[in-house]
Structures are given as C-alpha cells and as structure tokens.
Design an enzyme around this catalytic site. Structure first.
Site, PDB file in Angstrom:
ATOM      1  N   ASP A  63       0.822  -1.215   0.000  1.00  0.00           N
ATOM      2  CA  ASP A  63       0.000   0.000   0.000  1.00  0.00           C
ATOM      3  C   ASP A  63       0.854   1.262   0.000  1.00  0.00           C
ATOM      4  OD1 ASP A  63       0.967  -0.358   2.574  1.00  0.00           O
ATOM      5  OD2 ASP A  63      -0.981  -0.743   3.463  1.00  0.00           O
ATOM      6  N   ASN A 130      -7.304  -2.820  14.436  1.00  0.00           N
ATOM      7  CA  ASN A 130      -8.700  -3.157  14.115  1.00  0.00           C
ATOM      8  C   ASN A 130      -8.793  -4.354  13.169  1.00  0.00           C
ATOM      9  OD1 ASN A 130      -7.832  -2.057  11.724  1.00  0.00           O
ATOM     10  ND2 ASN A 130      -9.228  -0.308  11.731  1.00  0.00           N
ATOM     11  N   HIS A 132      -7.028  -4.764  10.389  1.00  0.00           N
ATOM     12  CA  HIS A 132      -6.789  -4.506   8.966  1.00  0.00           C
ATOM     13  C   HIS A 132      -5.499  -5.158   8.486  1.00  0.00           C
ATOM     14  CE1 HIS A 132      -4.631  -0.507  10.011  1.00  0.00           C
ATOM     15  NE2 HIS A 132      -3.747  -1.189   9.326  1.00  0.00           N
ATOM     16  N   GLU A 137      -9.502  -1.860   5.562  1.00  0.00           N
ATOM     17  CA  GLU A 137     -10.145  -1.551   6.839  1.00  0.00           C
ATOM     18  C   GLU A 137     -11.390  -2.418   7.041  1.00  0.00           C
ATOM     19  OE1 GLU A 137      -8.574   0.181   8.869  1.00  0.00           O
ATOM     20  OE2 GLU A 137      -8.102   2.219   8.232  1.00  0.00           O
TER      21      GLU A 137
END
Ligand code: GLP
Length: 238
Positions: A63, A130, A132, A137
């Site tokens: 990313d 979280n 990810h 996400e």
C-alpha cells in the site's frame, strides 16, 4: 493457518527472515508482497543483516498513502528506501503511486503489474489494531482487488506517531485488496505486541467476516502466522 510462537519481536523477525531466505533459495525470482509499519522493522533489519539476495526477485508493496510524494518522509516509498532498498539491491520494486492523476487507473495498473510478474509467490503482512491488513479496513469486501481506500480514524490515530501532527496523516491510501493478498501462494502474517492481541484473536479464531479483514486469511490454504508472546497472550494454548 499455522501459528508459530516466538518470545519477542526479535525472535519473530529472525524467523520471518529465515523463512524468506528459504523461499529465496528455492526460487531466486520470487515475487513478494511487502508490508510497512513498526512490526516489520526488525524483519527488514534481519533481511539486511543476512544480506538476502533479492537481486532477482520482484517486490510489490502492499500500500501507499494517497497524496504523499515518494520523497515525503512518511511515504511508504521512503520507508522502503530507508529500511530495505538503500541497503540491498532488489531486482524490481513496485509501490502504488499515491500521487497519480487518475487513482483508479493507477490501481488497475498496479494489479496488472502483479499479474504480469506472474502473481505473488509470498506476501508478508502486519495487522492493524482493528484487524486490517494492508490498508483493508473493517468493512472491506473480501473479494476486493487493489483500490483506493478511506482510512478509519483509528488507523489514522495509530499511524499519527510517524507524522509531525495527527492532521497530516492522509485520509486515503491505495491498497492491494484482500483478494489480491489471498491470490498469493503463501501468506506470512507478523503480529507483535500487546496491542495486537485482540485483533489477532479475532483473526485466527473468530468468524471470517469483513468486520475483521485479517480473518479472511482463514480461507487461504497456506498461511503462517508468526506471533510474539505479547500478541499471542489471548490465544487459546495449544
Ligand atoms: C499500517 C499498514 C499496515 C500495517 C499496520 C500495522 O496501517 N498499512 O500494513 O500492518 O499499519 O502497523 P504496525 O506494525 O506499526 O502496528
């Protein structure tokens, strides 16, 4: 999923580098997906220390932030130069261009470049608080390919430590999708530190759900999860 426990980040990093070395020896032309973040810093140090031969391999980063130039100190391009590329020659290295005029076209170009390289042989991943992976996400469709994503406030807050001020953390990124990651022949997840324990527990023992993107790894036939004791503290003892 095969979970391998290590005492700490250092031991986990050594194990990841050893695994990488074995794969590179078997296939010097390996096509590898690479992560950023705090967790893999020790891994990259080990890769450099061992002088792994990446000169015939092709690397694709997972990313990149939208809007940061490759020279911006907090871009993932800078991270890779600083932690890997300036130390070791890599045959070919790719990262999404977060400044592309047409971001959608850039995502398609990136996905096509991965296919043209023959697909990913191996992907290393970290995990967000979280759940990810890459910048996928919670809520990300599990069949998504490389695309533009909006970062959650939790993720922006977690990554604010790398920026001069929280407001400077970009709000968007280009990320390989879950399906892109799952297309790799092998996936290695690195989970380190107390703060990752809940996410790791949900990823490896919870239901496969877009609410926990890393849980999608349960559907892949060849996943190795390298954990340290702090991240593994909530996992059921085998
Ligand atoms: C970022 C990256 C992820 C990484 C995550 C966790 O959001 N896009 O690839 O896994 O951070 O990073 P850290 O290892 O610093 O906790």
């Amino acid at each position: 999923m095969e979970i391998r426990s290590h005492a700490d980040n250092d031991a986990l990093s050594q194990a990841a580098a050893r695994l990488f070395q074995v794969q590179l020896t078997a296939n010097p032309g390996l096509v590898v997906g690479l992560p950023t973040g705090g967790t893999p810093l020790g891994f990259y140090r080990q890769v450099v220390e061992r002088q792994l031969d990446l000169s015939h391999s092709t690397a694709f980063n997972l990313d990149e932030y939208v809007g940061l130039s490759p020279d911006h100190p907090q871009s993932y391009a800078s991270y890779m130069r600083e932690n890997l590329l300036r130390h070791l020659p890599v045959g070919a290295w790719h990262i999404p261009n977060g400044q592309a005029a047409d971001l959608e076209a850039e995502c398609q170009r990136y996905e096509a470049a991965i296919s043209a390289a023959g697909g990913l042989d191996l992907v290393f991943l970290g995990i967000g608080h979280n759940g990810h992976i890459g910048f996928n996400e919670p809520g990300t469709p599990l069949d998504a390919r490389t695309r533009v994503v909006r970062l959650t406030e939790t993720t922006r807050a977690a990554n604010a430590r790398f920026f001069p001020s929280p407001a400077e953390v970009p709000t968007q990124a280009i990320s390989m999708g879950i399906k892109t990651i799952l297309s790799a022949r092998q996936v290695v997840l690195l989970a380190s530190g107390r703060g990752k324990a809940e996410a790791l527990l949900a990823a490896v023992t919870g239901p496969v759900t877009p609410a926990v993107p890393a849980s999608a790894l349960q559907t892949h036939p060849n996943v190795v999860v390298l954990v340290d004791a702090a991240a593994a503290r909530l996992l059921p003892v085998a």
